[in-house]
Structures are given as C-alpha cells and as structure tokens.
Design a protein around this motif. Structure first.
Motif, PDB file in Angstrom:
ATOM      1  N   GLY A 191      27.263  27.475 -81.244  1.00  9.92           N
ATOM      2  CA  GLY A 191      27.801  27.423 -79.900  1.00  9.92           C
ATOM      3  C   GLY A 191      29.111  26.678 -79.766  1.00  9.92           C
ATOM      4  O   GLY A 191      29.574  26.437 -78.666  1.00  9.92           O
ATOM      5  N   GLY A 192      29.719  26.319 -80.895  1.00  9.32           N
ATOM      6  CA  GLY A 192      30.918  25.499 -80.827  1.00  9.32           C
ATOM      7  C   GLY A 192      32.200  26.243 -81.124  1.00  9.32           C
ATOM      8  O   GLY A 192      32.230  27.439 -81.375  1.00  9.32           O
ATOM      9  N   VAL A 193      33.258  25.483 -81.079  1.00 13.75           N
ATOM     10  CA  VAL A 193      34.584  25.992 -81.389  1.00 13.75           C
ATOM     11  C   VAL A 193      34.667  26.244 -82.891  1.00 13.75           C
ATOM     12  O   VAL A 193      34.142  25.464 -83.684  1.00 13.75           O
ATOM     13  CB  VAL A 193      35.641  24.953 -80.956  1.00 13.75           C
ATOM     14  N   PRO A 194      35.337  27.311 -83.311  1.00  9.98           N
ATOM     15  CA  PRO A 194      35.450  27.585 -84.743  1.00  9.98           C
ATOM     16  C   PRO A 194      36.128  26.443 -85.502  1.00  9.98           C
ATOM     17  O   PRO A 194      37.108  25.869 -85.041  1.00  9.98           O
ATOM     18  CB  PRO A 194      36.312  28.847 -84.803  1.00  9.98           C
ATOM     19  N   LEU A 195      35.564  26.098 -86.670  1.00 12.45           N
ATOM     20  CA  LEU A 195      36.158  25.092 -87.537  1.00 12.45           C
ATOM     21  C   LEU A 195      37.219  25.726 -88.425  1.00 12.45           C
ATOM     22  O   LEU A 195      38.230  25.106 -88.725  1.00 12.45           O
ATOM     23  CB  LEU A 195      35.076  24.442 -88.407  1.00 12.45           C
ATOM     24  N   GLU A 196      36.965  26.956 -88.853  1.00  8.37           N
ATOM     25  CA  GLU A 196      37.916  27.722 -89.659  1.00  8.37           C
ATOM     26  C   GLU A 196      37.761  29.188 -89.305  1.00  8.37           C
ATOM     27  O   GLU A 196      36.702  29.624 -88.883  1.00  8.37           O
ATOM     28  CB  GLU A 196      37.637  27.556 -91.160  1.00  8.37           C
ATOM     29  N   ARG A 197      38.844  29.944 -89.529  1.00  7.25           N
ATOM     30  CA  ARG A 197      38.828  31.373 -89.247  1.00  7.25           C
ATOM     31  C   ARG A 197      39.651  32.080 -90.317  1.00  7.25           C
ATOM     32  O   ARG A 197      40.653  31.556 -90.779  1.00  7.25           O
ATOM     33  CB  ARG A 197      39.443  31.611 -87.871  1.00  7.25           C
ATOM     34  N   SER A 198      39.222  33.270 -90.716  1.00  5.53           N
ATOM     35  CA  SER A 198      39.969  34.012 -91.735  1.00  5.53           C
ATOM     36  C   SER A 198      41.327  34.418 -91.191  1.00  5.53           C
ATOM     37  O   SER A 198      41.473  34.758 -90.021  1.00  5.53           O
ATOM     38  CB  SER A 198      39.191  35.241 -92.194  1.00  5.53           C
ATOM     39  N   ALA A 199      42.324  34.353 -92.075  1.00  8.86           N
ATOM     40  CA  ALA A 199      43.683  34.737 -91.685  1.00  8.86           C
ATOM     41  C   ALA A 199      43.867  36.251 -91.778  1.00  8.86           C
ATOM     42  O   ALA A 199      44.729  36.816 -91.119  1.00  8.86           O
ATOM     43  CB  ALA A 199      44.688  34.034 -92.576  1.00  8.86           C
ATOM     44  N   SER A 200      43.058  36.895 -92.595  1.00  5.52           N
ATOM     45  CA  SER A 200      43.199  38.336 -92.778  1.00  5.52           C
ATOM     46  C   SER A 200      41.911  39.045 -92.379  1.00  5.52           C
ATOM     47  O   SER A 200      40.880  38.424 -92.183  1.00  5.52           O
ATOM     48  CB  SER A 200      43.533  38.645 -94.241  1.00  5.52           C
ATOM     49  N   GLU A 213      31.006  37.577 -97.523  1.00  5.49           N
ATOM     50  CA  GLU A 213      31.158  36.961 -98.847  1.00  5.49           C
ATOM     51  C   GLU A 213      32.321  35.969 -98.863  1.00  5.49           C
ATOM     52  O   GLU A 213      32.193  34.861 -99.368  1.00  5.49           O
ATOM     53  CB  GLU A 213      31.371  38.035 -99.909  1.00  5.49           C
ATOM     54  N   GLU A 214      33.452  36.371 -98.299  1.00  5.27           N
ATOM     55  CA  GLU A 214      34.615  35.478 -98.266  1.00  5.27           C
ATOM     56  C   GLU A 214      34.354  34.284 -97.347  1.00  5.27           C
ATOM     57  O   GLU A 214      34.785  33.169 -97.632  1.00  5.27           O
ATOM     58  CB  GLU A 214      35.866  36.239 -97.826  1.00  5.27           C
ATOM     59  N   GLY A 215      33.653  34.524 -96.262  1.00  6.35           N
ATOM     60  CA  GLY A 215      33.289  33.421 -95.370  1.00  6.35           C
ATOM     61  C   GLY A 215      32.357  32.430 -96.046  1.00  6.35           C
ATOM     62  O   GLY A 215      32.483  31.218 -95.864  1.00  6.35           O
ATOM     63  N   ALA A 216      31.423  32.935 -96.857  1.00  7.58           N
ATOM     64  CA  ALA A 216      30.507  32.052 -97.588  1.00  7.58           C
ATOM     65  C   ALA A 216      31.281  31.189 -98.592  1.00  7.58           C
ATOM     66  O   ALA A 216      30.984  29.998 -98.764  1.00  7.58           O
ATOM     67  CB  ALA A 216      29.434  32.873 -98.298  1.00  7.58           C
ATOM     68  N   LYS A 217      32.281  31.774 -99.258  1.00  8.20           N
ATOM     69  CA  LYS A 217      33.110  31.002-100.188  1.00  8.20           C
ATOM     70  C   LYS A 217      33.881  29.913 -99.438  1.00  8.20           C
ATOM     71  O   LYS A 217      33.977  28.780 -99.904  1.00  8.20           O
ATOM     72  CB  LYS A 217      34.088  31.923-100.919  1.00  8.20           C
ATOM     73  N   ALA A 218      34.425  30.270 -98.292  1.00  6.59           N
ATOM     74  CA  ALA A 218      35.167  29.292 -97.493  1.00  6.59           C
ATOM     75  C   ALA A 218      34.247  28.182 -96.988  1.00  6.59           C
ATOM     76  O   ALA A 218      34.632  27.005 -96.951  1.00  6.59           O
ATOM     77  CB  ALA A 218      35.853  29.984 -96.320  1.00  6.59           C
ATOM     78  N   LEU A 219      33.016  28.526 -96.616  1.00  7.99           N
ATOM     79  CA  LEU A 219      32.051  27.526 -96.167  1.00  7.99           C
ATOM     80  C   LEU A 219      31.726  26.563 -97.296  1.00  7.99           C
ATOM     81  O   LEU A 219      31.642  25.351 -97.087  1.00  7.99           O
ATOM     82  CB  LEU A 219      30.783  28.208 -95.646  1.00  7.99           C
ATOM     83  N   GLU A 220      31.560  27.074 -98.501  1.00  8.46           N
ATOM     84  CA  GLU A 220      31.281  26.214 -99.652  1.00  8.46           C
ATOM     85  C   GLU A 220      32.451  25.261 -99.908  1.00  8.46           C
ATOM     86  O   GLU A 220      32.250  24.081-100.172  1.00  8.46           O
ATOM     87  CB  GLU A 220      30.990  27.063-100.894  1.00  8.46           C
ATOM     88  N   ARG A 221      33.689  25.763 -99.817  1.00  6.14           N
ATOM     89  CA  ARG A 221      34.868  24.898 -99.980  1.00  6.14           C
ATOM     90  C   ARG A 221      34.907  23.819 -98.904  1.00  6.14           C
ATOM     91  O   ARG A 221      35.212  22.658 -99.180  1.00  6.14           O
ATOM     92  CB  ARG A 221      36.157  25.728 -99.930  1.00  6.14           C
ATOM     93  N   LEU A 222      34.571  24.188 -97.674  1.00  5.37           N
ATOM     94  CA  LEU A 222      34.554  23.220 -96.575  1.00  5.37           C
ATOM     95  C   LEU A 222      33.513  22.144 -96.825  1.00  5.37           C
ATOM     96  O   LEU A 222      33.774  20.953 -96.629  1.00  5.37           O
ATOM     97  CB  LEU A 222      34.289  23.932 -95.251  1.00  5.37           C
ATOM     98  N   ARG A 223      32.324  22.547 -97.274  1.00  5.47           N
ATOM     99  CA  ARG A 223      31.268  21.561 -97.575  1.00  5.47           C
ATOM    100  C   ARG A 223      31.694  20.625 -98.697  1.00  5.47           C
ATOM    101  O   ARG A 223      31.436  19.428 -98.639  1.00  5.47           O
ATOM    102  CB  ARG A 223      29.974  22.281 -97.945  1.00  5.47           C
ATOM    103  N   GLU A 224      32.360  21.161 -99.722  1.00  5.96           N
ATOM    104  CA  GLU A 224      32.852  20.318-100.811  1.00  5.96           C
ATOM    105  C   GLU A 224      33.882  19.323-100.302  1.00  5.96           C
ATOM    106  O   GLU A 224      33.887  18.163-100.708  1.00  5.96           O
ATOM    107  CB  GLU A 224      33.432  21.180-101.926  1.00  5.96           C
ATOM    108  N   GLN A 225      34.759  19.749 -99.397  1.00  3.15           N
ATOM    109  CA  GLN A 225      35.751  18.850 -98.814  1.00  3.15           C
ATOM    110  C   GLN A 225      35.083  17.745 -98.009  1.00  3.15           C
ATOM    111  O   GLN A 225      35.494  16.585 -98.064  1.00  3.15           O
ATOM    112  CB  GLN A 225      36.717  19.616 -97.914  1.00  3.15           C
TER     113      GLN A 225
END
Length: 105
Positions: free
Chosen positions: A56-65, A75-87
C-alpha cells in the motif's frame, strides 16, 4: 415483541468465525517487507514494468524500461529486490551503530 432464542443462525456464526480467523491471520503478516509488483506500462503496447514497494505504499524502486512479458518483468524485479535487500543489509552492518561481534568458538 422480542424473539427468544438464538440471535444469529448457525451459518451466520460460522461465517463470523471464519472472518475473525482470516483477520487474525492478516494482522500477523508483516506489511513492511518490500515486494515486487508487475504493472502494465502506461502506454498501450509497451509491455510491463516492475515496482518494488511496501504494501500500500509509495514505490521504493521502479524499472526504467519496459519488458515484453509479465514473466520477464517479474524476474528482473526479483533481481532488483535482491539487490535492494543486500544494500539494506550492507548499510545496517556498516553504519555508525555497527556492533562488533566476537567470533563464536
């Protein structure tokens, strides 16, 4: 004027019990955990995009393409989520409040 006896039918009591159980399970969920959502791109025919957001919140990240299919976007969103969790983990262990831990022997 008032009818004596049970106030609700047995079916109504059963439905209320199911609703209470469902609401209790919903309250136990953690809505602060970011998740990947796949959305149709704003322009028709452009495909799909992913967003990482809390419930229900504001997007933390969004795909550029845009992606051709929902599967590719997810699949690409899952990769980005994993990178965000690592950060997030890296910033929590490298921050000013970092606690040194002694090795376990």
């Amino acid at each position: 004027m008032f009818r004596k006896g049970p106030r609700f039918t047995e079916a109504a009591r059963a439905a209320a019990a199911i609703t209470r159980r469902d609401k209790a399970g919903l309250a136990a969920q953690n809505f602060n955990v970011p998740s990947v959502y796949v959305l149709r791109a704003a322009e028709p025919g452009e495909g799909y995009q992913w967003e990482i957001r809390k419930f229900g919140g504001v997007p933390l990240e969004r795909s550029a393409s845009c992606y051709e299919s929902i599967v590719l976007a997810r699949e690409e969103g899952a990769k980005a989520l994993e990178r965000l969790r690592e950060q997030i983990v890296a910033s929590s262990t490298e921050g000013p409040n970092r606690v040194e831990r002694s090795p376990v022997s």
